[in-house]
Enzyme design. Structure first.
Site, short mmCIF file in Angstrom:
data_model
loop_
_atom_site.label_atom_id
_atom_site.label_comp_id
_atom_site.label_asym_id
_atom_site.label_seq_id
_atom_site.Cartn_x
_atom_site.Cartn_y
_atom_site.Cartn_z
N ARG A 1 -9.99 1.65 8.74
CA ARG A 1 -9.57 0.31 9.12
C ARG A 1 -10.70 -0.48 9.75
O ARG A 1 -10.51 -1.61 10.17
CB ARG A 1 -8.44 0.42 10.13
CG ARG A 1 -7.10 0.05 9.44
CD ARG A 1 -6.09 -0.03 10.35
NE ARG A 1 -4.85 -0.58 10.35
CZ ARG A 1 -3.73 -0.02 9.93
NH1 ARG A 1 -3.73 1.09 9.28
NH2 ARG A 1 -2.60 -0.62 10.16
N ARG B 1 11.30 -6.05 5.28
CA ARG B 1 10.97 -4.65 4.99
C ARG B 1 11.82 -3.67 5.81
O ARG B 1 12.03 -3.88 6.99
CB ARG B 1 9.48 -4.42 5.29
CG ARG B 1 9.08 -2.95 5.23
CD ARG B 1 7.60 -2.80 5.05
NE ARG B 1 6.86 -2.84 6.30
CZ ARG B 1 5.56 -2.61 6.37
NH1 ARG B 1 4.86 -2.37 5.27
NH2 ARG B 1 4.94 -2.66 7.53
N LYS C 1 0.83 -1.22 0.00
CA LYS C 1 0.00 0.00 0.00
C LYS C 1 0.86 1.26 0.00
O LYS C 1 0.60 2.20 -0.74
CB LYS C 1 -0.91 0.05 1.24
CG LYS C 1 -1.89 -1.09 1.37
CD LYS C 1 -2.86 -0.85 2.52
CE LYS C 1 -2.22 -0.78 3.89
NZ LYS C 1 -1.62 -2.04 4.38
N ARG D 1 10.90 -1.25 11.01
CA ARG D 1 9.88 -0.70 11.92
C ARG D 1 9.80 -1.53 13.19
O ARG D 1 9.91 -2.74 13.15
CB ARG D 1 8.52 -0.72 11.21
CG ARG D 1 8.31 0.50 10.35
CD ARG D 1 7.06 0.39 9.53
NE ARG D 1 5.86 0.01 10.29
CZ ARG D 1 4.64 0.01 9.79
NH1 ARG D 1 4.45 0.38 8.53
NH2 ARG D 1 3.61 -0.34 10.50
N ARG E 1 -1.20 -7.75 14.03
CA ARG E 1 -1.72 -6.77 13.08
C ARG E 1 -2.48 -7.47 11.95
O ARG E 1 -3.51 -6.97 11.49
CB ARG E 1 -0.57 -5.92 12.52
CG ARG E 1 -0.07 -4.91 13.57
CD ARG E 1 1.34 -4.41 13.30
NE ARG E 1 1.45 -3.71 12.05
CZ ARG E 1 2.51 -3.76 11.25
NH1 ARG E 1 3.56 -4.50 11.57
NH2 ARG E 1 2.53 -3.07 10.14
P1 AMP Z 1 0.38 1.06 9.46
O1 AMP Z 1 1.64 1.76 9.14
O2 AMP Z 1 -0.76 1.47 8.56
O3 AMP Z 1 0.54 -0.43 9.55
O4 AMP Z 1 -0.05 1.55 10.93
C1 AMP Z 1 0.79 1.35 12.05
C2 AMP Z 1 -0.04 1.37 13.31
O5 AMP Z 1 -0.69 2.65 13.45
C3 AMP Z 1 -1.18 0.35 13.35
O6 AMP Z 1 -0.75 -0.93 13.77
C4 AMP Z 1 -2.12 1.01 14.37
O7 AMP Z 1 -1.65 0.85 15.69
C5 AMP Z 1 -1.99 2.48 14.01
N1 AMP Z 1 -2.99 2.88 12.99
C6 AMP Z 1 -2.74 3.34 11.73
N2 AMP Z 1 -3.88 3.63 11.08
C7 AMP Z 1 -4.89 3.35 11.96
C8 AMP Z 1 -6.31 3.42 11.88
N3 AMP Z 1 -6.94 3.82 10.77
N4 AMP Z 1 -7.03 3.06 12.97
C9 AMP Z 1 -6.42 2.66 14.10
N5 AMP Z 1 -5.09 2.55 14.24
C10 AMP Z 1 -4.31 2.88 13.18
#
Ligand code: AMP
Length: 221
Positions: A93, A130, A17, A162, A173
């Site tokens: 989400r 990654r 993404k 990360r 996740r």
């Molecule tokens: P990502 O980089 O999109 O995987 O997001 C990293 C972390 O940020 C996720 O595991 C959540 O803890 C938080 N996060 C990001 N976007 C959201 C969202 N739309 N709703 C809730 N938590 C989020």
């Protein structure tokens, strides 16, 4: 004034993404809105949002809807996104967030939601290797590192693994994705806003597939 373009990319962690959102934002001349990147930036500084998000992000849990929704609402009122649109990734989400997004955008709406499909076995491999730029969010991998010394080719930022890309947190996740985010596919399908795109293969091939799907949709408006 040209029509705004509002796109959302759904997909499991590691589906590509982030990489594809950067390319699409350049292609359509719209900002990329990534809630994950926004949280990582807020968590680096001393901010209320960073403090409220940290324990959830570190555990691989979803941050509370009211915190995320408010952050996105504010971002979408900024001129670039309000005028030209956006490529959004990481949000919505769950169904409550998707509903909140519809309200934020009213009387406008999302032009297309893309489900980027990649099998779980493939995303697990991708996530283990990654590496991500801490400044601009560009993705690399141990097989395709930056040209020099783990400094981002695009902005010179440090490229690192990360903290939530560890095996235990990744499992959590992905589980959250299946339970909370996957139901959005049916939700958007029901209102004819969804296109499924195969996310396997070379990133350039995936970008071409995405552009085809998006341009088909934009031609219909
Ligand atoms: P990502 O980089 O999109 O995987 O997001 C990293 C972390 O940020 C996720 O595991 C959540 O803890 C938080 N996060 C990001 N976007 C959201 C969202 N739309 N709703 C809730 N938590 C989020």
């Amino acid at each position: 004034m040209a029509l705004a373009t509002r796109l959302v990319i759904l997909g499991k962690q590691g589906a590509g993404k982030g990489t594809q959102a950067i390319r699409l934002s350049e292609n359509f001349g719209v900002p990329r809105v990534s809630t994950g990147d926004m949280f990582r930036v807020f968590m680096k500084g001393d901010s209320e949002i960073g403090r409220r998000a940290r324990k959830y992000v570190e555990a691989g849990d979803l941050v509370r809807d009211e915190v995320v929704n408010e952050m996105v609402r504010e971002r979408l009122t900024e001129l670039d996104a309000a005028d030209r649109g956006f490529v959004m990734e990481g949000f919505p989400r769950n169904v409550a967030q998707a509903d909140a997004l519809d309200h934020m955008l009213s009387p406008h709406h999302v032009d297309l939601v893309i489900e980027l499909n990649v099998p779980t076995g493939v995303v697990l491999k991708r996530l283990a290797s990654r590496r991500v730029c801490t400044v601009c969010g560009l993705n690399y991998s141990i097989d395709a590192p930056p040209k020099e010394n783990w400094s981002c080719d695009a902005c010179g930022g440090a490229v690192v693994q990360r903290e939530d890309d560890t095996e235990a947190v990744i499992t959590r996740r992905l589980d959250q994705y299946d339970k909370q985010t996957a139901p959005l596919v049916a939700w958007y399908l029901a209102t004819d806003r969804l296109a499924a795109v195969d996310g396997e293969g070379h990133p350039d091939t995936v970008t071409r597939r995405l552009l085809r799907a998006i341009e088909n949709r934009l031609a219909r408006r």
